[in-house]
Motif scaffolding. Structure first.
Motif, mmCIF file in Angstrom:
data_model
loop_
_atom_site.group_PDB
_atom_site.id
_atom_site.type_symbol
_atom_site.label_atom_id
_atom_site.label_comp_id
_atom_site.label_asym_id
_atom_site.label_seq_id
_atom_site.Cartn_x
_atom_site.Cartn_y
_atom_site.Cartn_z
ATOM 1 N N ALA A 1 0.948 -1.161 0.020
ATOM 2 C CA ALA A 1 0.141 -0.067 -0.049
ATOM 3 C C ALA A 1 0.783 1.087 -0.181
ATOM 4 O O ALA A 1 1.789 1.291 0.217
ATOM 5 N N GLU A 2 0.377 2.155 -0.247
ATOM 6 C CA GLU A 2 0.850 3.698 -0.485
ATOM 7 C C GLU A 2 -0.130 4.553 0.013
ATOM 8 O O GLU A 2 -1.416 4.548 -0.308
ATOM 9 N N SER A 3 0.030 5.286 1.025
ATOM 10 C CA SER A 3 -0.941 6.126 1.672
ATOM 11 C C SER A 3 -0.431 7.484 1.980
ATOM 12 O O SER A 3 0.628 7.657 2.611
ATOM 13 N N ASP A 4 -1.144 8.572 1.525
ATOM 14 C CA ASP A 4 -0.724 9.886 1.642
ATOM 15 C C ASP A 4 -1.556 10.822 2.286
ATOM 16 O O ASP A 4 -2.754 10.787 2.096
ATOM 17 N N VAL A 5 -1.065 11.899 2.888
ATOM 18 C CA VAL A 5 -1.756 12.860 3.396
ATOM 19 C C VAL A 5 -1.953 14.173 2.270
ATOM 20 O O VAL A 5 -0.616 14.845 2.528
ATOM 21 N N ARG A 6 -2.646 14.520 1.410
ATOM 22 C CA ARG A 6 -2.341 15.481 0.309
ATOM 23 C C ARG A 6 -2.809 16.980 0.760
ATOM 24 O O ARG A 6 -2.202 17.974 0.335
#
Length: 377
Positions: A219-224
Motif C-alpha cells: 500500500a501507499e498512503s498519503d495526506v495530500r
C-alpha cells in the motif's frame, strides 16, 4: 423478542403475522440518517423504534422524519429496556463500535454494526466470539456488496464472459480539495479515521468477496490536502490466494476520476464508470418503497465489455447494469434474526477485511510488502 401467534379458523390452524422487529438505532449522523434509518423503515419486518443521539438538532430531525420514534440520549438507555427491542444498529463514530456492540450483545440483543466493525481484526474476532457464545446475530453493514455495478460484475464473472480474471481495478475516488473536519478526518488513531478504513473498507471487502483470501498486501498512503491529518489518497495492492491481483484506489484528491471498475480477464475486460445511484437517492430523500425504479441507472451509464479496444472510443459492447439493492441487506438481517439463516455479512468476513487494512497500514508506513500469513474464511 417478537414471536409468532397461532390460532384456528374454521378448524384450520392459522399463523398470525409476526410483529416487526423493533430496532434501536445508535447514531443519527450521515450513516444513521442517510443510510440506516431509511433502509430500516423500508424493510418489511422491521420498525424503527428508538434513535439514540444526544444532539438536539438531530433529535428534531429524527422526530420529523419518523413521527412517533422514541429518542434516547445514550445507548445505556437501551440496555435498561432491552426487552422492548429486538435489534440494535450501530451507526455511531468508529471508535464507539466495539464498546457499544459489546454492551448490546451482553444485553442479549442482536447487532448490526456499520463498517468498519472495529479498529483491528483481533477486536472483530473477539466480538464474533461473544456473539457466538450468546447465540446472537452480529453482522456488519457492507452495503456496497449491493451496488449495481458490483452485482453486475459478479454476474459477469459467474457467467465466464471475462474468462479467468487476472487483474481487478477498483476506484472510489472523489474531488474534495477542502477538508471538512470531524472525526473522519482526524489524525488521532483512536478515531479510526482516514480513507483507508472508510472507503477502503468497501473496496477491500468487495475484492475479497470476488476473489477470496489475500496472501500479500502492498500500500501507499498519503495526506495530500493542506491542514489534513488523516490519509486522503491511498492505494492498496492485494495478491489473492488464487493469483488474482486487486489494485484498489481510494481518494479525496482526484481531479479527474477514473473508472469505478476495470476488470481484465483472459477472454475480455469490463470497464464501468460512475457510482451506484442509491446513495445519491437516499441523500436526496428518495426512498426504496416509493421509487419503482430504485437502484436503476440509465443506459448511458452502463459499463462495456470487450477485448482489444478502448471503451472510451466506443470499443466493446454495453452491459446492462443490474439494479442496485441496498434493501436486500436488511431483508437478510430479518431472515437471520427470525429463521437463523446466515447473516448477509459475517463478523469473520469483516475481520478478514481488517487483516488486509492492517497490513496495508503497515505496508504504507514501512514501505514493505506484508504477508497475510493466515488465510481465513
Amino acid at each position: 423478542m417478537t414471536t409468532t401467534g397461532t390460532g384456528t379458523a374454521n378448524g384450520t390452524e392459522t399463523r398470525a403475522p409476526l410483529a416487526p422487529l423493533r430496532v434501536g438505532l445508535v447514531g443519527y449522523g450521515l450513516a444513521g440518517s442517510v443510510f440506516h434509518a431509511p433502509l430500516i423503515a423500508a424493510t418489511e419486518g422491521l420498525t424503527l423504534d428508538t434513535v439514540v443521539t444526544s444532539n438536539p438538532e438531530r433529535q428534531e430531525q429524527a422526530r420529523a422524519e419518523f413521527p412517533g420514534v422514541r429518542l434516547a440520549a445514550s445507548p445505556d438507555e437501551l440496555w435498561a429496556r432491552a426487552d422492548e427491542l429486538d435489534l440494535i444498529v450501530i451507526a455511531s463514530p468508529n471508535k464507539t463500535h466495539v464498546p457499544i456492540a459489546t454492551a448490546a450483545l451482553k444485553a442479549g440483543l442482536p447487532v448490526v454494526v456499520d463498517k468498519p466493525v472495529a479498529g483491528t481484526a483481533a477486536e472483530a474476532r473477539e466480538l464474533a466470539a461473544l456473539a457466538e457464545d450468546r447465540g446472537l446475530l452480529l453482522s456488519v453493514f457492507q452495503n456496497r456488496r449491493w451496488d449495481n455495478d458490483f452485482l453486475t460484475l459478479q454476474q459477469l464473472i459467474a457467467s465466464g464472459e471475462l474468462g479467468d480474471v487476472q487483474r481487478f481495478e477498483s476506484r472510489f475516488e472523489r474531488w474534495r480539495p477542502q477538508i471538512k473536519g470531524g472525526w473522519r478526518e482526524s489524525g488521532d488513531p483512536a478515531e479510526i479515521g482516514g480513507l483507508l478504513y472508510d472507503l477502503g473498507s468497501h473496496v477491500v471487502d468487495q475484492a475479497l468477496v470476488l476473489f477470496g483470501p489475500a496472501v500479500r498486501v502492498y500500500a501507499e498512503s498519503d495526506v495530500r490536502r493542506p491542514g489534513a491529518e488523516a490519509d486522503d489518497d491511498t492505494f492498496i495492492a492485494i495478491t489473492h490466494a488464487n493469483g488474482v491481483r486487486s489494485h484498489l484506489y481510494v481518494s479525496a484528491t482526484t481531479a479527474q476520476l477514473g473508472p469505478r471498475f476495470r476488470v481484465l480477464g483472459s477472454r475480455a475486460g469490463y470497464v464501468k464508470y460512475g457510482l451506484d445511484p442509491q446513495e445519491g437517492g437516499l441523500r436526496e430523500g428518495k426512498r426504496p418503497a416509493a421509487d419503482g425504479n430504485w437502484g436503476e441507472e440509465p443506459e448511458a451509464a452502463w459499463g462495456r465489455i470487450g477485448a482489444g479496444e478502448s471503451p472510451a472510443t466506443g470499443g466493446g459492447s454495453p452491459v446492462p447494469t443490474l439494479p442496485g439493492d441496498y434493501p436486500a441487506y436488511y431483508a437478510a438481517v430479518v431472515a437471520a434474526v427470525r429463521a437463523g439463516t446466515a447473516p448477509p455479512v459475517t463478523a469473520a468476513q469483516a475481520a478478514a477485511a481488517l487483516d488486509v487494512l492492517e497490513a496495508a497500514r503497515r505496508s504504507a508506513s514501512e514501505g514493505v510488502t506484508v504477508q497475510v500469513r493466515e488465510v481465513r474464511s
